[in-house]
Write a protein that holds these residues in place. Structure first.
Motif, PDB file in Angstrom:
ATOM      1  N   GLU A  40       0.831  -1.219   0.000  1.00 60.11           N
ATOM      2  CA  GLU A  40       0.000   0.000   0.000  1.00 60.11           C
ATOM      3  C   GLU A  40       0.860   1.261   0.000  1.00 60.11           C
ATOM      4  OE1 GLU A  40      -2.349  -0.322   3.545  1.00 60.11           O
ATOM      5  OE2 GLU A  40      -3.627  -1.905   2.726  1.00 60.11           O
ATOM      6  N   LEU A  41       1.932   1.265   0.780  1.00 55.01           N
ATOM      7  CA  LEU A  41       2.783   2.451   0.902  1.00 55.01           C
ATOM      8  C   LEU A  41       3.609   2.692  -0.357  1.00 55.01           C
ATOM      9  CD1 LEU A  41       3.950   1.894   4.565  1.00 55.01           C
ATOM     10  CD2 LEU A  41       2.593   3.844   3.767  1.00 55.01           C
ATOM     11  N   ALA A  42       4.168   1.642  -0.914  1.00 49.84           N
ATOM     12  CA  ALA A  42       5.063   1.791  -2.066  1.00 49.84           C
ATOM     13  C   ALA A  42       4.303   2.036  -3.364  1.00 49.84           C
ATOM     14  CB  ALA A  42       5.943   0.553  -2.209  1.00 49.84           C
ATOM     15  N   GLY A  43       3.095   1.501  -3.467  1.00 52.48           N
ATOM     16  CA  GLY A  43       2.335   1.552  -4.712  1.00 52.48           C
ATOM     17  C   GLY A  43       2.137   2.930  -5.311  1.00 52.48           C
ATOM     18  N   PRO A  44       1.562   3.882  -4.571  1.00 53.37           N
ATOM     19  CA  PRO A  44       1.279   5.194  -5.158  1.00 53.37           C
ATOM     20  C   PRO A  44       2.515   5.929  -5.683  1.00 53.37           C
ATOM     21  CG  PRO A  44       0.088   4.921  -3.093  1.00 53.37           C
ATOM     22  CD  PRO A  44       1.035   3.750  -3.215  1.00 53.37           C
ATOM     23  N   ARG A  45       3.663   5.680  -5.098  1.00 51.23           N
ATOM     24  CA  ARG A  45       4.881   6.370  -5.546  1.00 51.23           C
ATOM     25  C   ARG A  45       5.735   5.493  -6.460  1.00 51.23           C
ATOM     26  NH1 ARG A  45       6.537   5.859   0.318  1.00 51.23           N
ATOM     27  NH2 ARG A  45       7.943   4.081   0.382  1.00 51.23           N
ATOM     28  N   LYS A  46       5.206   4.309  -6.809  1.00 46.67           N
ATOM     29  CA  LYS A  46       5.921   3.347  -7.653  1.00 46.67           C
ATOM     30  C   LYS A  46       7.272   2.960  -7.049  1.00 46.67           C
ATOM     31  CE  LYS A  46       3.651   4.552 -12.012  1.00 46.67           C
ATOM     32  NZ  LYS A  46       2.436   4.977 -11.441  1.00 46.67           N
ATOM     33  N   GLY A  47       7.278   2.862  -5.712  1.00 46.25           N
ATOM     34  CA  GLY A  47       8.483   2.452  -5.007  1.00 46.25           C
ATOM     35  C   GLY A  47       8.596   0.945  -4.948  1.00 46.25           C
ATOM     36  N   ASN A  48       9.786   0.471  -4.585  1.00 43.93           N
ATOM     37  CA  ASN A  48      10.022  -0.963  -4.444  1.00 43.93           C
ATOM     38  C   ASN A  48       9.429  -1.474  -3.133  1.00 43.93           C
ATOM     39  OD1 ASN A  48      13.238  -0.459  -5.861  1.00 43.93           O
ATOM     40  ND2 ASN A  48      11.549  -1.489  -6.875  1.00 43.93           N
ATOM     41  N   THR A  49       8.917  -2.689  -3.184  1.00 46.09           N
ATOM     42  CA  THR A  49       8.458  -3.376  -1.980  1.00 46.09           C
ATOM     43  C   THR A  49       9.558  -4.349  -1.567  1.00 46.09           C
ATOM     44  OG1 THR A  49       7.285  -5.005  -3.338  1.00 46.09           O
ATOM     45  CG2 THR A  49       6.008  -3.133  -2.533  1.00 46.09           C
ATOM     46  N   VAL A  50       9.984  -4.242  -0.307  1.00 50.49           N
ATOM     47  CA  VAL A  50      11.152  -4.993   0.165  1.00 50.49           C
ATOM     48  C   VAL A  50      10.849  -5.644   1.510  1.00 50.49           C
ATOM     49  CG1 VAL A  50      13.629  -4.862   0.700  1.00 50.49           C
ATOM     50  CG2 VAL A  50      12.620  -3.239  -0.942  1.00 50.49           C
ATOM     51  N   ALA A  51      11.303  -6.872   1.671  1.00 49.89           N
ATOM     52  CA  ALA A  51      11.251  -7.557   2.963  1.00 49.89           C
ATOM     53  C   ALA A  51      12.670  -7.993   3.316  1.00 49.89           C
ATOM     54  CB  ALA A  51      10.314  -8.759   2.915  1.00 49.89           C
ATOM     55  N   LEU A  52      12.991  -7.861   4.577  1.00 52.69           N
ATOM     56  CA  LEU A  52      14.297  -8.275   5.094  1.00 52.69           C
ATOM     57  C   LEU A  52      14.049  -9.387   6.103  1.00 52.69           C
ATOM     58  CD1 LEU A  52      17.373  -7.895   5.609  1.00 52.69           C
ATOM     59  CD2 LEU A  52      16.775  -6.107   7.233  1.00 52.69           C
ATOM     60  N   THR A  53      14.637 -10.564   5.838  1.00 58.09           N
ATOM     61  CA  THR A  53      14.473 -11.686   6.752  1.00 58.09           C
ATOM     62  C   THR A  53      15.841 -12.241   7.133  1.00 58.09           C
ATOM     63  OG1 THR A  53      13.199 -13.693   7.168  1.00 58.09           O
ATOM     64  CG2 THR A  53      14.246 -13.509   4.990  1.00 58.09           C
ATOM     65  N   PHE A  54      15.835 -13.145   8.075  1.00 62.96           N
ATOM     66  CA  PHE A  54      17.089 -13.668   8.618  1.00 62.96           C
ATOM     67  C   PHE A  54      17.166 -15.175   8.430  1.00 62.96           C
ATOM     68  CE2 PHE A  54      15.709  -9.952  10.985  1.00 62.96           C
ATOM     69  CZ  PHE A  54      16.784  -9.119  10.796  1.00 62.96           C
ATOM     70  N   GLU A  55      18.396 -15.630   8.198  1.00 62.61           N
ATOM     71  CA  GLU A  55      18.649 -17.056   8.028  1.00 62.61           C
ATOM     72  C   GLU A  55      19.988 -17.391   8.674  1.00 62.61           C
ATOM     73  OE1 GLU A  55      18.619 -20.219   4.342  1.00 62.61           O
ATOM     74  OE2 GLU A  55      18.926 -18.126   3.912  1.00 62.61           O
ATOM     75  N   PRO A  56      20.051 -18.329   9.586  1.00 60.23           N
ATOM     76  CA  PRO A  56      18.949 -19.082  10.156  1.00 60.23           C
ATOM     77  C   PRO A  56      18.110 -18.210  11.093  1.00 60.23           C
ATOM     78  CG  PRO A  56      20.943 -19.546  11.376  1.00 60.23           C
ATOM     79  CD  PRO A  56      21.326 -18.641  10.235  1.00 60.23           C
ATOM     80  N   HIS A  57      17.081 -18.813  11.687  1.00 57.82           N
ATOM     81  CA  HIS A  57      16.262 -18.100  12.667  1.00 57.82           C
ATOM     82  C   HIS A  57      17.202 -17.550  13.744  1.00 57.82           C
ATOM     83  CE1 HIS A  57      13.343 -17.234  15.759  1.00 57.82           C
ATOM     84  NE2 HIS A  57      12.359 -17.489  14.903  1.00 57.82           N
TER      85      HIS A  57
END
Length: 190
Positions: A40-57
């Motif tokens: 929702e936040l990135a859409g109107p400005r055509k920004g990238n959608t990014v998730a940062l996760t960790f491996e291993p837990h």
């Protein structure tokens, strides 16, 4: 979805990114709410959608004697995050060194300099940095200084139960698969 196996694979900051951070084990309804807000936040400005996760837990490194039993494999987690509309997934290898990074350095070096965040979406109980010293107030203060906004998602309740990885794990252990399905928003699979 493009998957980055470490920060070294990111050559320049993303385009006006909205980001969420977490382990996302199970990609339950609470996680899905985070991803929806990023989109929702990135859409109107055509920004990238990014998730940062960790491996291993992270708990596998911080408490190796009692790591949590994982709800989903990394491959399944990647698939589910892509289905949620996230364009870029950063898989950050969780090490003792990363665990020792201060909350300030995590925000400044990773979120600000490397990723270039404009919006950060976190859950109501988010904490980070060495000893979990960084909290939502700290993140908001850093955002004010560095020019990004912080959005906090309230707990997602399903029939009065918080959609959380620990609750999903508990219900899997108890064999309460109907409750697991409610919290995941889909059938549990092995």
């Amino acid at each position: 979805m493009k998957v980055y196996k470490g920060l070294h694979e990111i050559k320049k900051p993303f385009h006006r990114p909205a980001l969420t951070i977490g382990n996302f084990d199970g990609v339950h309804l609470g996680h899905q709410a985070l991803f929806r807000r990023v989109v929702e936040l990135a859409g109107p400005r055509k920004g990238n959608t990014v998730a940062l996760t960790f491996e291993p837990h992270p708990m596998k490194v911080l408490r190796p004697q009692s790591p949590p039993k994982l709800i989903s494999t990394m491959d399944h987690k990647v698939e589910l995050i892509a289905q949620a509309g996230i364009e870029h997934l950063i898989r950050l290898f969780f090490t003792e060194e990363l665990a020792g990074m201060s909350a300030h350095d995590f925000v400044y070096k990773i979120l600000h300099q490397t990723i270039g965040v404009e919006d950060v979406v976190v859950g109501y109980d988010y904490a980070f940095g060495k000893g979990r010293q960084g909290n939502i107030s700290f993140l908001q203060a850093m955002g004010y200084k560095l020019g990004f906004k912080v959005h906090v998602i309230s707990p997602v309740l399903v029939e009065g139960i918080v959609a959380s990885s620990s609750n999903v794990r508990e219900y899997v252990t108890l064999g309460e698969m109907k409750k697991v399905r409610l919290l995941l928003g889909r059938y549990y699979q092995i």
